[in-house]
Design a protein around this motif. Structure first.
Motif, PDB file in Angstrom:
ATOM      1  N   GLU A   1      -4.549   4.874  -1.171  1.00 13.67           N
ATOM      2  CA  GLU A   1      -4.304   6.316  -0.990  1.00 13.67           C
ATOM      3  C   GLU A   1      -3.062   6.750  -1.754  1.00 13.67           C
ATOM      4  OE1 GLU A   1      -6.543   6.570   3.283  1.00 13.67           O
ATOM      5  OE2 GLU A   1      -4.361   6.821   3.273  1.00 13.67           O
ATOM      6  N   LEU A   2      -2.036   5.910  -1.684  1.00 15.35           N
ATOM      7  CA  LEU A   2      -0.770   6.228  -2.342  1.00 15.35           C
ATOM      8  C   LEU A   2      -0.966   6.389  -3.856  1.00 15.35           C
ATOM      9  CD1 LEU A   2       2.273   6.479  -1.668  1.00 15.35           C
ATOM     10  CD2 LEU A   2       2.469   4.024  -2.032  1.00 15.35           C
ATOM     11  N   LEU A   3      -1.824   5.551  -4.435  1.00  9.89           N
ATOM     12  CA  LEU A   3      -2.060   5.611  -5.881  1.00  9.89           C
ATOM     13  C   LEU A   3      -3.282   6.475  -6.224  1.00  9.89           C
ATOM     14  CD1 LEU A   3      -1.246   1.943  -7.011  1.00  9.89           C
ATOM     15  CD2 LEU A   3       0.289   3.850  -6.494  1.00  9.89           C
ATOM     16  N   GLU A   4      -3.790   7.158  -5.219  1.00 12.45           N
ATOM     17  CA  GLU A   4      -4.935   8.072  -5.398  1.00 12.45           C
ATOM     18  C   GLU A   4      -6.134   7.378  -6.034  1.00 12.45           C
ATOM     19  OE1 GLU A   4      -3.738  11.842  -7.082  1.00 12.45           O
ATOM     20  OE2 GLU A   4      -1.883  11.866  -5.911  1.00 12.45           O
ATOM     21  N   LEU A   5      -6.406   6.176  -5.561  1.00 13.65           N
ATOM     22  CA  LEU A   5      -7.567   5.443  -6.073  1.00 13.65           C
ATOM     23  C   LEU A   5      -8.835   6.028  -5.452  1.00 13.65           C
ATOM     24  CD1 LEU A   5      -6.371   1.710  -5.724  1.00 13.65           C
ATOM     25  CD2 LEU A   5      -5.931   3.316  -7.590  1.00 13.65           C
ATOM     26  N   PRO A   6      -9.874   6.240  -6.248  1.00 16.10           N
ATOM     27  CA  PRO A   6     -11.123   6.721  -5.655  1.00 16.10           C
ATOM     28  C   PRO A   6     -11.850   5.599  -4.914  1.00 16.10           C
ATOM     29  CG  PRO A   6     -11.380   6.376  -8.021  1.00 16.10           C
ATOM     30  CD  PRO A   6      -9.944   6.055  -7.700  1.00 16.10           C
TER      31      PRO A   6
END
Ligand SMILES: Cc1cc2nc3c(=O)[nH]c(=O)nc-3n(C[C@H](O)[C@H](O)[C@H](O)COP(=O)(O)O)c2cc1C
Length: 256
Positions: free
Chosen positions: A154-159
């Motif tokens: 979530e922190l790295l906005e991974l899909p």
């Protein structure tokens, strides 16, 4: 025609780098130039990848606030805050999904898809480490990122369809604080010729325990006689990261 090297010429710049490897967790304040980093990353992208599917992605993190949060998520690993560059090596099946959609197929996910993408991520990361060390950089891989895979994603906005297989701290080493090389198990314990054979495994483990104990004693750290096997055995009492399977499944991977 490629010829076998002469016996007295069995060193190359690559074997020298590999033989010098140690994990380094203390870095100077010097940044890593983006051109240098991109040179390392692009050379590493020449790594083999299963069926040329390239089922990995790399996320470079320089933001101190994000590194601080990642350090917390990995169980307080301060070197993540200290390093100028943290890299997340991700298994990534989103492009496989996109390809299947383009061609009216459905991606059949199973353990193999998860392994293929994780191995792709691991291979490119190992190349990054070797290439970085060849320029005098140092670092350490961070499996601790799998302590909280969802929060890190979530922190790295991974899909969905992307998880961090492991991370890596990179930086310029504090020369006087580079640790001595850690001994490895004897070559005949891990390298087998034609068929798998190990005699007296327990004896080999005890010998390695002594070597590791001596290695740490040279750094004024006292360990038990079971310097290697003791702590490893203790860690196996309970399953490590017991929720990992359901977490990875919730992130779009299959382990069946
Ligand atoms: C996949 C992987 C994950 C690792 N995770 C961590 C980690 O989370 N934190 C850490 O300090 N070291 C980590 N390490 C570094 C190992 O502890 C280190 O490679 C090992 O003790 C051997 O030491 P050396 O690399 O100095 O020879 C990891 C290494 C690998 C290969």
């Amino acid at each position: 025609m490629t010829s076998t090297p002469e016996k007295n010429n069995l060193t190359t710049p690559v074997t020298e780098v590999l033989n010098k490897h140690v994990s380094v967790r203390q870095y100077t304040d010097q940044d890593i130039d983006d051109n240098l980093l991109m040179t390392i990353l692009n050379a590493s992208r020449r790594s083999p990848t299963s069926s040329n599917m390239q089922t990995y992605s790399i996320v470079v993190v320089r933001n101190p606030e994000v590194k601080k949060e990642l350090a917390v998520l990995t169980g307080g690993q301060k070197h993540i805050e200290a390093c100028p560059v943290f890299i997340a090596f991700c298994a990534d099946i989103t492009r496989l999904e996109a390809i299947c959609e383009m061609h009216g197929q459905t991606l059949t996910k199973n353990l193999e898809t998860t392994l293929v993408s994780s191995i792709d991520a691991a291979l490119v990361g190992m190349s990054v480490q070797t290439a970085a060390e060849s320029f005098g950089l140092s670092g350490v891989m961070i499996g601790g990122i799998r302590n909280n895979p969802k929060e890190a994603a979530e922190l790295l906005e991974l899909p969905k369809g992307v998880y961090i297989t492991y991370g890596m701290c990179l930086g310029w080493p504090k020369e006087d604080l580079i640790p001595d090389r850690k001994p490895r198990l004897a070559e005949h314990v891990v390298i087998h010729k034609e068929t798998y054979k190990v005699d007296n495994l327990e004896g080999e483990i005890r010998t390695y325990n002594q070597q590791l104990k001596a290695h740490y004693e040279a750094q004024n750290r006292n360990l038990d006689d079971d310097a290697w096997s003791g702590p490893i055995a203790k860690k196996q009492e309970k399953p490590n990261r017991p929720k990992l399977k359901e977490t990875l499944e919730s992130m779009g991977f299959s382990l069946d």
